[in-house]
Every structure is written in C-alpha cells, then in structure tokens.
Design an enzyme around this catalytic site. Structure first.
Site, PDB file in Angstrom:
ATOM      1  N   LYS A  99      32.390  34.563 -13.616  1.00  6.80           N
ATOM      2  CA  LYS A  99      31.742  35.776 -14.132  1.00  6.80           C
ATOM      3  C   LYS A  99      30.829  36.412 -13.088  1.00  6.80           C
ATOM      4  O   LYS A  99      29.711  36.834 -13.384  1.00  6.80           O
ATOM      5  CB  LYS A  99      30.987  35.471 -15.424  1.00  6.80           C
ATOM      6  CG  LYS A  99      31.887  34.921 -16.531  1.00  6.80           C
ATOM      7  CD  LYS A  99      31.106  34.620 -17.791  1.00  6.80           C
ATOM      8  CE  LYS A  99      32.007  34.049 -18.885  1.00  6.80           C
ATOM      9  NZ  LYS A  99      32.478  32.664 -18.560  1.00  6.80           N
ATOM     10  N   ARG A 100      31.332  36.515 -11.876  1.00 11.78           N
ATOM     11  CA  ARG A 100      30.558  37.118 -10.800  1.00 11.78           C
ATOM     12  C   ARG A 100      30.603  38.638 -10.904  1.00 11.78           C
ATOM     13  O   ARG A 100      31.492  39.215 -11.504  1.00 11.78           O
ATOM     14  CB  ARG A 100      31.104  36.669  -9.442  1.00 11.78           C
ATOM     15  CG  ARG A 100      30.978  35.173  -9.161  1.00 11.78           C
ATOM     16  CD  ARG A 100      29.528  34.712  -9.143  1.00 11.78           C
ATOM     17  NE  ARG A 100      29.373  33.407  -8.539  1.00 11.78           N
ATOM     18  CZ  ARG A 100      29.292  32.249  -9.181  1.00 11.78           C
ATOM     19  NH1 ARG A 100      29.382  32.238 -10.491  1.00 11.78           N
ATOM     20  NH2 ARG A 100      29.129  31.106  -8.535  1.00 11.78           N
TER      21      ARG A 100
END
Length: 274
Positions: free
Chosen positions: A96-97
């Site tokens: 979830k960058r």
C-alpha cells in the site's frame, strides 16, 4: 507476469484464489519458533501444501517489516522460493505504498525489480504522480486501493463529490493515467453490492478482493456482481487458510481450507461456462 498468463492459470487450476501470507509469530505453531527462520518455514509449508490450489500469494509487508532485517530476509526467501519453485503463480507485495516522484519510483524498484514481485498494492490519495511510477515496469502491475472492506472506508470513499461517490471518481481518473492497462484494483468483499457499479467503469480489469472468510465476505455474492467473462477476480483469504490449525498439522489443515474455496470457485466457473 502478463494478464494473459494469469488468466491461463485461472483456467488451468479452476481457481482464482489468492492466499495471504500474513505471518504472526503469536499464531504460528510453537514448534516452528525453534527453527532458524520461523516465518519462512511457516510460509514454505503453506506454499508446499497449497500451490496447486491457488493462483496468487500475497505477503502483507507489515508482518515482515515489524521484525526489521530478519523480517525482510524472511520475505526475500519467501518470494525467491515462490518464483523459483512456482513461477506460474502471481505474486503481490501488499505494501500500500504511495508517494510522489522519485519516492514512488524507489518503492516500485524495491518491490517490482529487486524483490521481483509481479505486483504491488498502492494508495492513490496523492494522485497520478504517486501511482504512475509503478506502471512503468513491463509485465508488472500496480493494484490500486479503490473500495476497501474496513469500517473507515465510509469516511471518504463513498462520499459524494461532484455528483458521484469518491471511489468511482478515483477509478475513472486512474483510467487516464499513463500505462493504466497495468492497473488492477482492490475492492473489498464485504461491499459486494458495489461490484456491479465498479464493473460499469472497469469491466475488464482484475479486482483483488479481500474480506472473504474471516471478515465475513460472501464468495458467491462477489462472483455474482464482480466476475467478468475471464473471471477478472483474485479473491484473497489469509487467516481462514493459514491459521486453520495452530498445531503440527497446520499445513494439512490449510490445504483443506484452500481446497474448499478452490472447489467452490471451480463450481462457480463451471456454472458461468468459464
């Protein structure tokens, strides 16, 4: 991995199961804690027991980052093991960058090049320059958060903006980004009724669907509203499979739970003539 290769695996295995490798040392069998690398030994056993029933594995980065360097070493050993033994399986770095410019480019390099995952989950809140760097890698994919399964999703994602829900606007906008054909989307299983609306916007895109099993999502409802003529779904189960037993038979029990889902998926595909 290309989407064509992923579709071929789904058709071959009669499965669109993704298994989340979210390893909590407080939940794995006690005897593994005496080994040199308990996280990897746990993952290896799960992979050996389930690789023929699933088309994807998804390690959640938090469960590895929490252990510092040792955790990253376990992660690398895990992804190398999958890539070497089962290169046909689609791998997802659940990270979830999302950041702008060179920062996203470095995140992308870390997961898609250095660790050699097939895909990485990304957060779109900062817009196209936070996601597009992940889309520059040929035969790799970014899986963008669209509509999540947590309670807080209603804080922003379903709020009206300019006449439509925010999650719809985010998905529509993402289609205009460079290399958007490499995008997939996260849509939570606990919001099955939203799938029909999402399919109106992205009928052909793959959707990664968490929330089946321990979180209460219904596989049949997800498929009813979200499946397309190539399936187009990766349905994830983590706790319901990998923690089916806390004893020495954990891998065997994990296989039993994975098999139940695979057989349900096989039946759904048969009814849909896929």
């Amino acid at each position: 991995m290309t989407t064509t290769q992923l579709i071929e695996q789904i058709q071959h295995k009669k499965s669109f199961l993704c298994i989340g490798l979210d390893v909590d040392l407080n939940k794995i069998p006690r005897h593994l804690l005496t080994t040199e690398d308990p996280i990897f030994e746990f993952n290896k056993a799960i992979i050996d027991a389930t690789h023929d029933l699933c088309v994807s594995y998804k390690p959640n980065m938090a469960f590895y980052e929490a252990h510092g360097l040792k955790g990253w070493q376990s992660l690398r050993k895990t992804i190398d093991y999958i890539n070497e033994r089962h290169p046909e399986i689609f791998t997802i770095a659940d990270a979830k960058r999302g950041d702008i410019g060179n920062t996203s480019a470095m995140y992308a390099k870390a997961f898609l090049e250095d660790l050699n995952f097939d895909s990485v989950t990304v957060a779109p809140y900062m817009g196209k320059d936070s996601v597009e760097p992940f889309l520059t890698f040929e035969n790799k994919h970014a899986i963008m958060l669209a509509l999540t399964s947590n309670e807080g999703a209603f804080d922003f994602q379903t709020q009206q903006t300019e006449g439509e829900e925010l999650y719809k606007k985010v998905i529509r906008t993402s289609k205009t980004w460079q290399n958007s054909h490499r995008l997939m989307y996260v849509v939570g299983a606990t919001k099955a009724e939203y799938f029909a609306e999402i399919r109106k916007i992205i009928p052909k895109s793959f959707l990664l669907v968490p929330g089946v099993g321990a979180q209460g999502g219904s596989l049949s409802e997800v498929c009813q509203y979200g499946m397309n003529d190539e399936v187009g779904l990766l349905v994830n189960s983590s706790r319901g499979i990998i923690y089916a037993s806390g004893e020495s038979d954990f891998a065997e029990k994990a296989r039993e739970e994975a098999l139940k889902l695979q057989q349900e998926m096989r039946d759904i595909m048969h009814l849909a003539s896929i």
